[in-house]
Design a protein around this motif. Structure first.
Motif, PDB file in Angstrom:
ATOM      1  N   VAL A  57       0.824  -1.216   0.000  1.00 42.11           N
ATOM      2  CA  VAL A  57       0.000   0.000   0.000  1.00 42.11           C
ATOM      3  C   VAL A  57       0.858   1.266   0.000  1.00 42.11           C
ATOM      4  N   GLY A  58       2.181   1.104   0.146  1.00 42.23           N
ATOM      5  CA  GLY A  58       3.042   2.285   0.140  1.00 42.23           C
ATOM      6  C   GLY A  58       4.499   1.899   0.079  1.00 42.23           C
ATOM      7  N   HIS A  99      -5.431   4.501   1.881  1.00 39.53           N
ATOM      8  CA  HIS A  99      -4.765   4.026   3.111  1.00 39.53           C
ATOM      9  C   HIS A  99      -4.023   5.149   3.830  1.00 39.53           C
ATOM     10  N   GLN A 100      -4.261   6.395   3.381  1.00 40.32           N
ATOM     11  CA  GLN A 100      -3.558   7.509   4.026  1.00 40.32           C
ATOM     12  C   GLN A 100      -4.197   7.869   5.365  1.00 40.32           C
ATOM     13  N   ARG A 101      -3.460   8.657   6.158  1.00 40.93           N
ATOM     14  CA  ARG A 101      -3.887   9.138   7.478  1.00 40.93           C
ATOM     15  C   ARG A 101      -4.115   8.005   8.475  1.00 40.93           C
ATOM     16  N   GLN A 102      -3.300   6.971   8.332  1.00 39.21           N
ATOM     17  CA  GLN A 102      -3.332   5.860   9.306  1.00 39.21           C
ATOM     18  C   GLN A 102      -1.936   5.647   9.882  1.00 39.21           C
ATOM     19  N   GLY A 103      -1.031   6.559   9.589  1.00 36.25           N
ATOM     20  CA  GLY A 103       0.321   6.443  10.131  1.00 36.25           C
ATOM     21  C   GLY A 103       1.240   5.521   9.338  1.00 36.25           C
ATOM     22  N   ILE A 104       0.834   5.120   8.113  1.00 31.28           N
ATOM     23  CA  ILE A 104       1.655   4.182   7.336  1.00 31.28           C
ATOM     24  C   ILE A 104       2.936   4.864   6.837  1.00 31.28           C
ATOM     25  N   ALA A 105       2.828   6.102   6.348  1.00 37.66           N
ATOM     26  CA  ALA A 105       4.034   6.810   5.904  1.00 37.66           C
ATOM     27  C   ALA A 105       4.977   7.029   7.086  1.00 37.66           C
ATOM     28  N   ALA A 106       4.409   7.293   8.245  1.00 32.32           N
ATOM     29  CA  ALA A 106       5.255   7.500   9.436  1.00 32.32           C
ATOM     30  C   ALA A 106       6.019   6.217   9.767  1.00 32.32           C
ATOM     31  N   LYS A 107       5.352   5.068   9.636  1.00 35.54           N
ATOM     32  CA  LYS A 107       6.044   3.788   9.899  1.00 35.54           C
ATOM     33  C   LYS A 107       7.194   3.597   8.909  1.00 35.54           C
ATOM     34  N   LEU A 108       6.917   3.887   7.629  1.00 34.82           N
ATOM     35  CA  LEU A 108       7.967   3.767   6.603  1.00 34.82           C
ATOM     36  C   LEU A 108       9.135   4.699   6.921  1.00 34.82           C
ATOM     37  N   MET A 109       8.814   5.947   7.243  1.00 32.50           N
ATOM     38  CA  MET A 109       9.871   6.933   7.502  1.00 32.50           C
ATOM     39  C   MET A 109      10.696   6.546   8.738  1.00 32.50           C
ATOM     40  N   ASN A 110      10.025   6.115   9.800  1.00 32.75           N
ATOM     41  CA  ASN A 110      10.770   5.763  11.018  1.00 32.75           C
ATOM     42  C   ASN A 110      11.701   4.575  10.772  1.00 32.75           C
ATOM     43  N   TYR A 111      11.244   3.612   9.999  1.00 34.85           N
ATOM     44  CA  TYR A 111      12.078   2.449   9.668  1.00 34.85           C
ATOM     45  C   TYR A 111      13.284   2.904   8.829  1.00 34.85           C
ATOM     46  N   TYR A 112      13.002   3.814   7.897  1.00 34.62           N
ATOM     47  CA  TYR A 112      14.044   4.343   6.995  1.00 34.62           C
ATOM     48  C   TYR A 112      15.125   5.083   7.805  1.00 34.62           C
ATOM     49  N   ILE A 113      14.671   5.884   8.755  1.00 30.62           N
ATOM     50  CA  ILE A 113      15.616   6.639   9.606  1.00 30.62           C
ATOM     51  C   ILE A 113      16.461   5.655  10.430  1.00 30.62           C
ATOM     52  N   GLU A 114      15.847   4.579  10.872  1.00 32.27           N
ATOM     53  CA  GLU A 114      16.588   3.558  11.631  1.00 32.27           C
ATOM     54  C   GLU A 114      17.684   2.933  10.770  1.00 32.27           C
TER      55      GLU A 114
END
Ligand SMILES: CC(C)(COP(=O)(O)OP(=O)(O)OC[C@H]1O[C@@H](n2cnc3c(N)ncnc32)[C@H](O)[C@@H]1OP(=O)(O)O)[C@@H](O)C(=O)NCCC(=O)NCCS
Length: 163
Positions: A57-58, A99-114
């Protein structure tokens, strides 16, 4: 809401990713399928997808570079990828509209930063439009002003997250 799984990209994901890119970006800004294929082949370690109920989905992706900011040739020419570069760039962060506004992009970004942290990068860099500056600030990115990029004929801001 189904569980969100973040994982590294696989070659077989290409068709679905290309479809999502077309849904998320205007034609002038969408990366071509050929370009996405090249990115998957060149830097699969910094290309992540989000799955919900086993459907993609993203996604988020970008190359590594020693440049402190994104410049247009980075998007178009994967020979600019420097595997041990100081900066990890974000070329695209896409989540399907339904699927937006469910925090999915935030999950992707946080994993990416890790990943950037694990790989001892100095920073994560991206460019975004005015309306998304506040969104990236939420992750700790700082707005460094207008980018020289003219990608898709739009105005972009340089955002930097120092690690
Ligand atoms: C930008 C984009 C990636 C965000 O994806 P997303 O998965 O909706 O992002 P998030 O859910 O993490 O956050 C989006 C908003 O939803 C809010 N949100 C997060 N979880 C939420 C939840 N459970 N319920 C309600 N809202 C929520 C966030 O606070 C944020 O609000 P804000 O815009 O006011 O800051 C997506 O809109 C997109 O693909 N857009 C088109 C492509 C694009 O412009 N990409 C960025 C290129 S620079």
């Amino acid at each position: 809401m189904g569980e969100i799984v973040i994982r590294r990209v696989k070659k077989e994901d290409l068709d679905k990713i290309a479809e999502i890119e077309v849904e998320c970006f205007p034609a002038a800004e969408a990366a071509s399928k050929q370009s996405i294929e090249e990115r998957i082949a060149t830097f699969p370690e910094s290309f992540l997808v989000a799955e919900k109920n086993r459907e993609i989905v993203g996604f988020i992706n970008g190359c590594a570079t020693n440049s402190p900011v994104i410049y247009d040739a980075l998007y178009h020419d994967s020979s600019h990828h420097i595997p041990d570069g100081e900066s990890l760039a974000v070329f695209g962060l896409d989540v399907l509209p339904e699927h937006q506004r469910q925090g999915i992009a935030a999950k992707l970004m946080n994993y990416y930063i890790e990943i950037a942290r694990t790989d001892c990068r100095k920073r994560v860099i991206l460019t975004c439009k005015d309306r998304l500056v506040h969104y990236y600030e939420y992750f700790g990115f700082v707005n460094n002003g207008i980018s020289e990029s003219t990608y898709g004929g739009a105005q972009w801001f340089n955002m930097t997250l120092t690690i």
